[in-house]
Design a protein around this motif. Structure first.
Motif, mmCIF file in Angstrom:
data_model
loop_
_atom_site.group_PDB
_atom_site.id
_atom_site.type_symbol
_atom_site.label_atom_id
_atom_site.label_comp_id
_atom_site.label_asym_id
_atom_site.label_seq_id
_atom_site.Cartn_x
_atom_site.Cartn_y
_atom_site.Cartn_z
ATOM 1 N N ASN A 98 57.731 49.425 42.518
ATOM 2 C CA ASN A 98 58.635 48.907 43.549
ATOM 3 C C ASN A 98 57.722 48.398 44.670
ATOM 4 O O ASN A 98 57.300 49.162 45.513
ATOM 5 N N TYR A 128 64.345 48.573 50.414
ATOM 6 C CA TYR A 128 65.268 48.243 51.507
ATOM 7 C C TYR A 128 64.835 46.923 52.128
ATOM 8 O O TYR A 128 63.688 46.500 51.981
ATOM 9 N N ASP A 140 58.488 48.737 52.645
ATOM 10 C CA ASP A 140 59.719 48.572 53.430
ATOM 11 C C ASP A 140 59.833 49.570 54.574
ATOM 12 O O ASP A 140 60.675 49.427 55.448
ATOM 13 N N TYR A 141 58.957 50.586 54.588
ATOM 14 C CA TYR A 141 59.070 51.628 55.614
ATOM 15 C C TYR A 141 58.145 51.401 56.802
ATOM 16 O O TYR A 141 58.109 52.210 57.722
HETATM 17 C C1 GDL Z 1 62.743 55.408 48.589
HETATM 18 C C2 GDL Z 1 63.802 54.577 47.976
HETATM 19 C C3 GDL Z 1 63.365 53.133 47.781
HETATM 20 C C4 GDL Z 1 62.381 52.674 48.871
HETATM 21 C C5 GDL Z 1 61.192 53.597 48.830
HETATM 22 C C6 GDL Z 1 60.081 53.267 49.823
HETATM 23 C C7 GDL Z 1 63.403 55.516 45.707
HETATM 24 C C8 GDL Z 1 63.998 56.052 44.463
HETATM 25 N N1 GDL Z 1 64.265 55.156 46.701
HETATM 26 O O1 GDL Z 1 62.913 56.575 48.732
HETATM 27 O O2 GDL Z 1 64.512 52.340 47.782
HETATM 28 O O3 GDL Z 1 61.983 51.360 48.665
HETATM 29 O O4 GDL Z 1 61.607 54.910 49.098
HETATM 30 O O5 GDL Z 1 60.543 53.252 51.143
HETATM 31 O O6 GDL Z 1 62.213 55.432 45.822
#
Ligand code: GDL
Length: 451
Positions: free
Chosen positions: A262, A15, A234-235
């Motif tokens: 990711n 995100y 991103d969190y």
């Molecule tokens: C998620 C989201 C991802 C995000 C990640 C960390 C997946 C499949 N989807 O749940 O877009 O970046 O957490 O916040 O991981």
């Protein structure tokens, strides 16, 4: 040796701020250099990836995407294009499938061969019309995915097709997100050639044990591809992750069809993650994450030239140790925290050399922050800047408190913080919201006791 069709690479699936065009091109250079073979385009930031998934790209939007596809193909990197129609798709409406095909055709014209349909982060239920047409959410998603895959397979036999389920980790499966038996239905209905994405026991998994994947493989009737959020930041905007790829035994690789990381939104901060992840994929014998980390940090150091004096290796190691892994600080950062804890708890006269040690570490961080501001590479500085700022500010506060304690003040009494940027430090709406509840180390929530 990894299987030749093992997908090892990067999913841009976070995100928030997406990577720039130049950063993506730079990434492909680095991926080719370290032996990563897959880039998966799925940024939640692209409105047409998710919210406006029905709208075709304009020519102006297609042009840079075409450059990316070409750049990947020149370097032998698979480009996977992901579309996330799950927010509002009508599964039983044939026109919706055509819209997906229209988008995929646009990407096909740019040279894309590999596709993915993503159903992550959705409420997990069906519309009224779809409830009439399908017994479950899983059946609806599999039906549409199989149809698109079938259509695509006729044109590109042998291309990869991926599917992200609505419950995509053990925890979500445990809460029956997406309905009872969701994963078993996917195992049964989803075409055998389609890969299923999975993040492990948790969304952000500290460890991914082989047996957890073997159990999943039974249910899915195929080995999954890991979408690895170990380095995703991103969190939480005050964190980032520069630690080593770890918590995944080497044998895990054989239990999977691929691993895609990711990582951090801040592209320049992914040096150590990318390097150590690529090394993990190619490792033989034993995997020693800390050892590989220290080597990667040393190799990152040349990027830290400044307009005055360069950063020292021990400074960069300390910095990366402070921004290490989601549930683990680097050893130097952990020791720093323990030191502060001792200093706050112990009576002044029992401190030994701890206080001097704290003063030295604090000066190191304050100087380190100054060095960062002088970096030649401004993109790298910008990536660090807010986090590094917070680090040096918080240490200044602690330094003030500990100096007060040494001078004989009662540090339990309110008022000390008032001296630090009076009225603006740690203030604001979000800070006040955070004060209503406290979280323990397991994430359990309780209301903060009233003073
Ligand atoms: C998620 C989201 C991802 C995000 C990640 C960390 C997946 C499949 N989807 O749940 O877009 O970046 O957490 O916040 O991981």
């Amino acid at each position: 040796m990894l299987a030749p069709d093992f997908l090892g690479g990067v999913v841009e699936g976070f995100y928030g701020q997406a990577w720039t065009h130049e950063q993506r091109l730079h990434l492909f250079e680095r991926m080719a250099a370290v032996g990563l073979n897959t880039y998966f385009y799925a940024p939640k930031n692209d409105l047409k990836h998710r919210t406006l998934w029905r709208e075709p790209y304009t020519d102006a939007e297609l042009r840079p995407l075409g450059d990316l596809v070409r750049a990947c193909s020149e370097r032998g990197i698979n480009f996977i294009y992901g579309l996330s129609p799950g927010l509002d798709i009508h599964f039983s409406d044939a026109a919706e499938r055509e819209r997906i095909e229209t988008r995929f055709r646009q990407m096909q014209q740019l040279g894309v061969r590999h596709f993915a349909l993503l159903f992550d982060d959705l409420p997990g239920n069906l519309s009224e019309a779809d409830r009439q047409a399908y017994p479950t959410l899983a059946a609806a998603q599999c039906d549409v995915t199989n149809a698109i895959h079938g259509w695509w397979r006729e044109q590109e036999a042998g291309a990869r097709f991926l599917f992200c389920p609505t419950p995509y980790c053990d925890r979500m499966d445990g809460t029956q997100l997406g309905g009872e038996g969701y994963l078993d239905t996917v195992g049964e209905l989803l075409h055998a050639e389609i890969d299923v994405l999975w993040t492990g026991p948790e969304i952000v998994s500290t460890e991914i044990p082989v047996d957890s994947i073997e159990r999943l493989t039974q249910r899915l009737r195929r080995r999954p591809v890991i979408w690895d959020n170990l380095f995703a930041d991103d969190y939480d905007f005050s964190r980032c992750f520069c630690g080593p790829y770890s918590g995944r035994p080497l044998e895990l690789r054989q239990a999977l069809r691929g691993i895609l990381i990711n990582p951090n939104n801040e592209y320049p901060l992914n040096f150590v993650p990318l390097r150590t992840f690529a090394e993990y994929l190619h490792a033989e014998g034993e995997w020693r994450p800390r050892e590989r980390y220290l080597k990667a940090v040393a190799d990152w150091l040349p990027s830290y030239k400044t307009v005055i004096q360069p950063l020292a290796l021990e400074d960069l190691t300390l910095l990366c140790d402070c921004f290490y892994l989601p549930r683990q600080e680097g050893p130097e950062a952990a020791a720093f925290l323990a030191l502060v804890e001792r200093l706050l708890a112990e009576p002044v006269d029992q401190r030994g050399t701890d206080y001097e040690r704290f003063v030295a570490l604090n000066s190191q961080v304050q100087a380190l922050f100054e060095r960062l501001t002088e970096l030649n590479d401004r993109e790298l500085f910008n990536a660090w800047s807010r986090r590094a700022w917070e680090l040096k500010e918080e240490l200044q506060v602690l330094a003030m408190v500990l100096a007060g304690k040494k001078a004989g003040y009662d540090i339990e009494k309110p008022g000390m913080l008032d001296q630090h940027h009076s009225g603006i430090f740690r203030r604001g709406f979000l800070t006040r919201l955070k004060q209503f509840v406290v979280l323990d180390s397991n994430g359990a929530v309780r209301v903060r006791p009233r003073p």
